[in-house]
Motif scaffolding. Sequence first.
Motif, PDB file in Angstrom:
ATOM      1  N   TYR A  34    -100.554   7.221  35.814  1.00  0.00           N
ATOM      2  CA  TYR A  34    -101.426   6.909  37.006  1.00  0.00           C
ATOM      3  C   TYR A  34    -102.277   7.917  37.211  1.00  0.00           C
ATOM      4  O   TYR A  34    -101.817   9.087  37.331  1.00  0.00           O
ATOM      5  CB  TYR A  34    -100.247   6.551  38.095  1.00  0.00           C
ATOM      6  CG  TYR A  34     -99.542   5.423  37.855  1.00  0.00           C
ATOM      7  CD1 TYR A  34    -100.042   3.958  38.427  1.00  0.00           C
ATOM      8  CD2 TYR A  34     -98.370   5.163  37.096  1.00  0.00           C
ATOM      9  CE1 TYR A  34     -99.274   2.990  38.463  1.00  0.00           C
ATOM     10  CE2 TYR A  34     -97.690   4.223  36.979  1.00  0.00           C
ATOM     11  CZ  TYR A  34     -98.189   2.955  37.612  1.00  0.00           C
ATOM     12  OH  TYR A  34     -97.661   1.704  37.409  1.00  0.00           O
ATOM     13  N   CYS A 132    -105.802   4.546  40.596  1.00  0.00           N
ATOM     14  CA  CYS A 132    -105.400   4.372  41.806  1.00  0.00           C
ATOM     15  C   CYS A 132    -106.191   4.829  43.103  1.00  0.00           C
ATOM     16  O   CYS A 132    -106.796   6.027  42.785  1.00  0.00           O
ATOM     17  CB  CYS A 132    -104.016   4.457  42.229  1.00  0.00           C
ATOM     18  SG  CYS A 132    -102.766   3.956  41.008  1.00  0.00           S
ATOM     19  N   VAL A 135    -103.897   8.395  48.165  1.00  0.00           N
ATOM     20  CA  VAL A 135    -102.972   8.056  48.988  1.00  0.00           C
ATOM     21  C   VAL A 135    -103.486   8.732  50.345  1.00  0.00           C
ATOM     22  O   VAL A 135    -103.855   9.765  50.357  1.00  0.00           O
ATOM     23  CB  VAL A 135    -101.409   8.531  49.128  1.00  0.00           C
ATOM     24  CG1 VAL A 135    -100.786   8.467  50.095  1.00  0.00           C
ATOM     25  CG2 VAL A 135    -100.958   7.779  47.833  1.00  0.00           C
ATOM     26  N   GLY A 167    -102.588   4.553  46.219  1.00  0.00           N
ATOM     27  CA  GLY A 167    -101.238   4.965  45.360  1.00  0.00           C
ATOM     28  C   GLY A 167    -100.992   3.697  44.453  1.00  0.00           C
ATOM     29  O   GLY A 167     -99.896   3.808  43.833  1.00  0.00           O
ATOM     30  N   CYS A 168    -101.858   2.727  44.476  1.00  0.00           N
ATOM     31  CA  CYS A 168    -101.728   1.326  43.652  1.00  0.00           C
ATOM     32  C   CYS A 168    -100.207   0.826  44.281  1.00  0.00           C
ATOM     33  O   CYS A 168     -99.452   0.060  43.544  1.00  0.00           O
ATOM     34  CB  CYS A 168    -101.412   1.830  42.173  1.00  0.00           C
ATOM     35  SG  CYS A 168    -102.841   2.355  41.365  1.00  0.00           S
ATOM     36  N   ALA A 169     -99.885   1.156  45.342  1.00  0.00           N
ATOM     37  CA  ALA A 169     -98.715   0.409  46.047  1.00  0.00           C
ATOM     38  C   ALA A 169     -98.899  -0.950  46.390  1.00  0.00           C
ATOM     39  O   ALA A 169     -99.897  -1.401  46.873  1.00  0.00           O
ATOM     40  CB  ALA A 169     -98.350   1.274  47.350  1.00  0.00           C
ATOM     41  N   ASP A 174     -93.072   1.825  47.469  1.00  0.00           N
ATOM     42  CA  ASP A 174     -93.713   2.300  46.401  1.00  0.00           C
ATOM     43  C   ASP A 174     -94.293   3.723  46.890  1.00  0.00           C
ATOM     44  O   ASP A 174     -95.080   4.457  46.434  1.00  0.00           O
ATOM     45  CB  ASP A 174     -95.067   1.760  46.140  1.00  0.00           C
ATOM     46  CG  ASP A 174     -94.790   0.402  45.240  1.00  0.00           C
ATOM     47  OD1 ASP A 174     -93.453   0.561  44.510  1.00  0.00           O
ATOM     48  OD2 ASP A 174     -95.255  -0.465  45.179  1.00  0.00           O
ATOM     49  N   TYR A 175     -93.845   4.224  48.264  1.00  0.00           N
ATOM     50  CA  TYR A 175     -94.022   5.417  48.687  1.00  0.00           C
ATOM     51  C   TYR A 175     -92.710   6.165  49.076  1.00  0.00           C
ATOM     52  O   TYR A 175     -91.684   5.732  49.118  1.00  0.00           O
ATOM     53  CB  TYR A 175     -94.723   5.299  50.181  1.00  0.00           C
ATOM     54  CG  TYR A 175     -96.075   4.818  50.280  1.00  0.00           C
ATOM     55  CD1 TYR A 175     -97.019   5.613  49.356  1.00  0.00           C
ATOM     56  CD2 TYR A 175     -96.486   3.320  50.377  1.00  0.00           C
ATOM     57  CE1 TYR A 175     -98.483   4.677  49.279  1.00  0.00           C
ATOM     58  CE2 TYR A 175     -97.524   2.840  50.459  1.00  0.00           C
ATOM     59  CZ  TYR A 175     -98.767   3.628  49.809  1.00  0.00           C
ATOM     60  OH  TYR A 175     -99.974   2.997  49.739  1.00  0.00           O
ATOM     61  N   SER A 207     -96.882   8.870  46.460  1.00  0.00           N
ATOM     62  CA  SER A 207     -96.919   7.590  45.565  1.00  0.00           C
ATOM     63  C   SER A 207     -95.532   7.847  44.746  1.00  0.00           C
ATOM     64  O   SER A 207     -95.384   8.849  43.935  1.00  0.00           O
ATOM     65  CB  SER A 207     -98.146   7.510  44.875  1.00  0.00           C
ATOM     66  OG  SER A 207     -97.898   6.401  43.883  1.00  0.00           O
ATOM     67  N   ASN A 213    -100.405  12.449  43.922  1.00  0.00           N
ATOM     68  CA  ASN A 213    -101.177  11.688  44.476  1.00  0.00           C
ATOM     69  C   ASN A 213    -100.351  11.695  46.087  1.00  0.00           C
ATOM     70  O   ASN A 213     -99.394  10.649  46.074  1.00  0.00           O
ATOM     71  CB  ASN A 213    -101.464  10.130  44.093  1.00  0.00           C
ATOM     72  CG  ASN A 213    -102.447   9.615  44.929  1.00  0.00           C
ATOM     73  OD1 ASN A 213    -102.887   9.746  45.682  1.00  0.00           O
ATOM     74  ND2 ASN A 213    -102.659   8.162  44.545  1.00  0.00           N
TER      75      ASN A 213
END
Length: 228
Positions: A34, A132, A135, A167-169, A174-175, A207, A213
């Motif tokens: 990532y 990503c 964030v 963050g590609c969440a 995902d955090y 992330s 990130n």
Amino acid sequence: VVTPDTFILYKSPWSISRDPITESKPFSSSMHWYVVSGRQYLIQMKIFSGRPDPHEIYITETDDIKLYGDDSDYWKIVSLPDDLSSEYGWRNSRILKAISPGSGELTATLTYFNGHQDSKEVFKVVQEIMVCEKVQFTVNSEDDSPNIFLPWTPAVYQEMELIVTGGCAKSSSDYKWFTSDMSILSVSAYGIIQAKRPGIATVKVLSTFDSQNFDEVIVEVSIPSSLL
């Protein structure tokens, strides 16, 4: 004749000053890498031989090593600057510039002689990359302040949900959330902060895919002027 046994790609954050961020441990080849749009990374290709105690094989002019994937819409692959190529190895190092969110693959190949001058073999490794967005907190402030102000009154635990993107969440899980002072401010796994007492604390969110990130925001817990 020493023959390759393992071919590994390494990724390290690369600063604007054209130096690797030394406090960051390089990430080796894995299921996904990532990276953050707008940032740069040092990609190093390394060959190892011998088990169970592998040692690095240094790449020579007779070895043909290549890195493919520079036709991606999401990143660019460029050579190291001349003044740094000798330090990090121009043959086996590249700079990856993440451009926009998306996913793709990097492919590295090593063509080498297997002990017979007329016989070559090819070693190949494929690395998936996910680019990503950074964030970032979304702070709605009337005075355009980057800080968050949370009122506090005795026996009333004021709460607020923090909004974050990037963050590609795909979900709140995902955090990861942190607070610099739990006695002033707590934060839940879903980004809900709760005032404990007057003071100033920093909330950090990162992330789960990439600990580099992250974003931070200052939260000031104070007594409303109407109660003073």
